[in-house]
Design a protein around this motif. Structure first.
Motif, PDB file in Angstrom:
ATOM      1  N   ALA A  37       0.745  -1.315  -0.144  1.00 14.38           N
ATOM      2  CA  ALA A  37      -0.105  -0.051  -0.001  1.00 14.38           C
ATOM      3  C   ALA A  37       0.960   1.228  -0.110  1.00 14.38           C
ATOM      4  CB  ALA A  37      -0.997  -0.125   1.011  1.00 14.38           C
ATOM      5  N   ASP A  38       1.975   1.431   0.835  1.00 13.98           N
ATOM      6  CA  ASP A  38       3.087   2.443   0.867  1.00 13.98           C
ATOM      7  C   ASP A  38       3.307   2.558  -0.698  1.00 13.98           C
ATOM      8  OD1 ASP A  38       4.334   0.224   1.238  1.00 13.98           O
ATOM      9  OD2 ASP A  38       5.788   0.927   2.626  1.00 13.98           O
ATOM     10  N   LEU A  43       4.442   5.844  -5.420  1.00 20.26           N
ATOM     11  CA  LEU A  43       4.469   5.908  -6.981  1.00 20.26           C
ATOM     12  C   LEU A  43       3.736   6.455  -7.673  1.00 20.26           C
ATOM     13  CD1 LEU A  43       5.824   2.213  -7.748  1.00 20.26           C
ATOM     14  CD2 LEU A  43       7.360   4.193  -7.216  1.00 20.26           C
ATOM     15  N   ASN A  44       2.401   6.313  -7.228  1.00 18.46           N
ATOM     16  CA  ASN A  44       1.025   7.197  -7.994  1.00 18.46           C
ATOM     17  C   ASN A  44       0.750   8.443  -7.525  1.00 18.46           C
ATOM     18  OD1 ASN A  44      -0.294   5.202  -9.923  1.00 18.46           O
ATOM     19  ND2 ASN A  44      -0.113   3.756  -7.869  1.00 18.46           N
ATOM     20  N   GLU A  45       1.221   9.152  -6.437  1.00 15.98           N
ATOM     21  CA  GLU A  45       1.186  10.268  -5.924  1.00 15.98           C
ATOM     22  C   GLU A  45       2.333  11.289  -5.986  1.00 15.98           C
ATOM     23  OE1 GLU A  45      -1.555  11.946  -5.660  1.00 15.98           O
ATOM     24  OE2 GLU A  45      -2.940  10.057  -5.717  1.00 15.98           O
ATOM     25  N   LEU A  46       3.576  10.620  -5.315  1.00 20.50           N
ATOM     26  CA  LEU A  46       4.697  11.432  -5.203  1.00 20.50           C
ATOM     27  C   LEU A  46       5.373  11.510  -6.713  1.00 20.50           C
ATOM     28  CD1 LEU A  46       6.617  12.925  -3.323  1.00 20.50           C
ATOM     29  CD2 LEU A  46       8.003  10.742  -3.169  1.00 20.50           C
ATOM     30  N   PRO A  74      14.647   1.825  -3.461  1.00 22.13           N
ATOM     31  CA  PRO A  74      13.687   0.595  -3.021  1.00 22.13           C
ATOM     32  C   PRO A  74      12.514   1.099  -3.491  1.00 22.13           C
ATOM     33  CG  PRO A  74      14.473   2.093  -1.131  1.00 22.13           C
ATOM     34  CD  PRO A  74      15.273   2.405  -2.187  1.00 22.13           C
ATOM     35  N   TRP A  75      11.951   1.968  -3.599  1.00 23.40           N
ATOM     36  CA  TRP A  75      10.678   2.385  -4.081  1.00 23.40           C
ATOM     37  C   TRP A  75      10.515   2.128  -5.427  1.00 23.40           C
ATOM     38  CZ3 TRP A  75       7.364   3.342  -0.352  1.00 23.40           C
ATOM     39  CH2 TRP A  75       7.767   3.697   0.762  1.00 23.40           C
TER      40      TRP A  75
END
Length: 575
Positions: A37-38, A43-46, A74-75
């Motif tokens: 979830a994090d 990825l979709n907002e930042l 890592p993201w």
């Protein structure tokens, strides 16, 4: 002695014996899904224009925001998505074996197979959105390491993958889980039940919404709209006499509107999430008939179970690390609106982002953790919450986008903005006028308000001679629900039925996406989809540039250059 079966764990030979084991596999996959979830949020907002790192963020979050991703970030690692995909593949393989061995019925197989296949499709959609061309594997491999052999698992173009996902979903079971005669207790075989005190009817991905989104990405707009309409009319189709038949999965004038308890007094904005009252309650009220008319897919983070709610660490400055916050551009977007009552801002911004301890906090994801009045955690050690993945506003705006691109700009205008009845009666009455039946044809039952072909022939008739209520008569659009005035009628070239400016309306829909759906994991995909459709990377690049520029980030120019080609919009793929 070495052949003694282990007692502390289930041996693999005892997996998938019956429908209960199949149910456990499905629930287990959703548990794994909650573990990313994090990553989904970051990825979709930042990566997009509405979220920025705080001073507490490390270099890796800053790299995501500025599109300067290093090799070990890592993201930007796709492996967590593939680990769940391989588990999905394993479950699907074993479901096939169970069916062959008559360990569960065909209908039980169809439902569970389609659900796991849909989760896998959703994961692949995320991979395509962020990495572009990726390996597409449906084999039950042992580990992600096996995927490194590109001769066996080559990367395929995003559109080719979309075609495969659409084919898989469209030919499978698409509806929600049915209930069984016994929906609780050890005798129930239904997945529409109760687990750890949570009703599961909203746990599972809505396959028709997902299929609609896949069609939308692929440019099959009528097919997308057909799926969106089907879901939108769920309540009316399944129980037209029910209280929420006209509310469910439509953006209606309801308890979720921006409202003021004292007209003309901006201090009286209804700002509460303990009951179903006002727009903020979407994100904090407990599940029930009303809230279920807005939510379509949501997963709970329980204070007593793993995984821990990651949004508290990401967003909260009380009991969390406060790593991410609203960008100045996002705040400027809300503040550039003017409400119908003249207040010079979009109140959704004030309900999405709260000033706590002098800092702007994305509170939309924290309302189950914070006290509804004081905005202080009830208990910093109890990190309950919900992952809101899809709701009626998402469905409504994607439906509008599909209609717009299918050249039904007036339908898109109605869905986004003023409401189907208001637009297609040609009179733009107030909500109060609709509710009393004024300004509509006297014999409304004989007049089809939306004179459009399917799936755009939305029945919004409202008449009392004789009494008739069309399924869309309460729909008003996200802007009207947010107390914002109608967009200029010039968007549809002077009136309904006269065509319209597709690009202008599409831009308005994407702007509305940002105001309504901020920090729900939709933003990067919404921007990327338009850029790909128009073959114009600048649609994304300029928005990210403006975010960084207004935040005072010196890397704004470099980000603009990098994102100015479509290839630059993707993360580097490395397994």
């Amino acid at each position: 002695m070495l052949d003694i079966a282990p007692e502390a764990q289930v041996d693999i030979t005892n997996h998938y014996r019956n429908v209960y084991d199949a149910n456990a596999a499905v629930i287990g996959i959703y548990g794994q899904l909650m573990g990313i979830a994090d990553r989904y949020m970051v990825l979709n907002e930042l990566r997009a224009d509405l979220m920025s790192p705080t001073n507490n963020a490390d270099q890796y979050l800053r790299e995501i925001s500025t599109h300067t991703v290093s090799a070990n970030n890592p993201w930007a690692d796709p492996k967590p998505f593939y680990k769940i995909i391989l588990n999905c593949n394993d479950a699907l393989k074993n479901f096939d074996i169970m069916l062959k061995d008559a360990k569960f019925r065909r209908d039980e197989y169809n439902q569970r197979y389609a659900d796991v296949a849909a989760v896998r499709a959703w994961l692949y959609l995320q991979l395509g959105i962020h990495w572009g061309s990726v390996p597409y594997v449906t084999d039950a491999l042992e580990t992600v390491e096996d995927l490194k052999d590109e001769s066996k698992f080559p990367r395929i173009p995003f559109n080719d993958m979309l075609d495969k996902l659409i084919a898989t979903l469209a030919n499978g079971y698409l509806d929600v889980y049915t209930t069984s005669a016994s929906t609780t207790g050890s005798t129930s075989t239904s997945l529409n039940t109760t687990v750890d005190g949570y009703p599961t009817n909203l746990f599972f991905i809505n396959k028709r919404c997902l299929l609609g989104d896949l069609y939308l990405w692929r440019g099959k707009y009528s097919d997308a709209a057909t799926q969106y309409r089907y879901v939108s009319e769920t309540g009316y189709r399944t129980d037209p006499g029910a209280v929420n038949a006209f509310w469910q999965y439509k953006v209606t004038y309801s308890n979720f509107s921006i409202n003021y308890s004292r007209p003309g007094d901006e201090t009286s904005l209804i700002d509460d999430n303990t009951t179903v009252t006002g727009w903020r309650s979407i994100f904090g009220a407990q599940p029930g008939t009303d809230i279920n008319s807005e939510w379509i897919w949501t997963l709970p983070f329980d204070k007593n179970f793993q995984p821990v709610n990651p949004f508290i660490d990401l967003f909260s400055n009380q009991g969390g690390r406060y790593l991410l916050t609203a960008s100045k551009l996002a705040l400027d977007n809300w503040n550039s609106q003017t409400q119908s009552n003249g207040f010079p801002y979009d109140a959704r911004g004030r309900l999405t982002v709260k000033t706590i301890g002098g800092q702007p906090v994305i509170a939309k994801q924290l309302y189950y953790y914070l006290n509804g009045t004081t905005l202080v955690p009830t208990n910093v050690l109890q990190k309950q919450g919900r992952w809101l993945l899809y709701r009626s506003a998402t469905l409504n705006l994607h439906f509008a986008e599909a209609a717009c691109r299918d050249n039904y700009v007036d339908v898109a205008y109605a869905l986004t903005n003023a409401g189907v009845l208001q637009v297609f009666s040609g009179i733009f009455p107030t909500v109060a006028a609709i509710s009393t039946g004024r300004n509509v044809p006297a014999d409304a039952t004989n007049i089809m308000i939306t004179n459009r072909p399917a799936p755009y022939d939305l029945d919004a008739r409202y008449g009392d001679v004789p009494t008739y209520r069309g399924p869309w008569h309460r729909q008003i659009g996200t802007r009207s629900r947010a107390n914002l005035p109608n967009l200029p009628i010039s968007y549809i070239n002077g009136g309904p039925g006269l065509g319209g400016d597709v690009t202008t309306m599409e831009n308005a829909i994407i702007d509305e996406d940002g105001l309504e759906l901020a920090y729900e994991g939709q933003r990067w995909g919404d921007l990327l989809r338009i850029a790909l459709r128009r073959n114009d990377a600048s649609f994304v690049a300029t928005k990210v540039y403006q975010k960084l520029l207004r935040d005072g980030n010196p890397q704004a120019g470099a980000a603009l250059n990098k994102l100015s080609s479509l290839d630059g919009l993707y993360l580097p793929f490395k397994l």
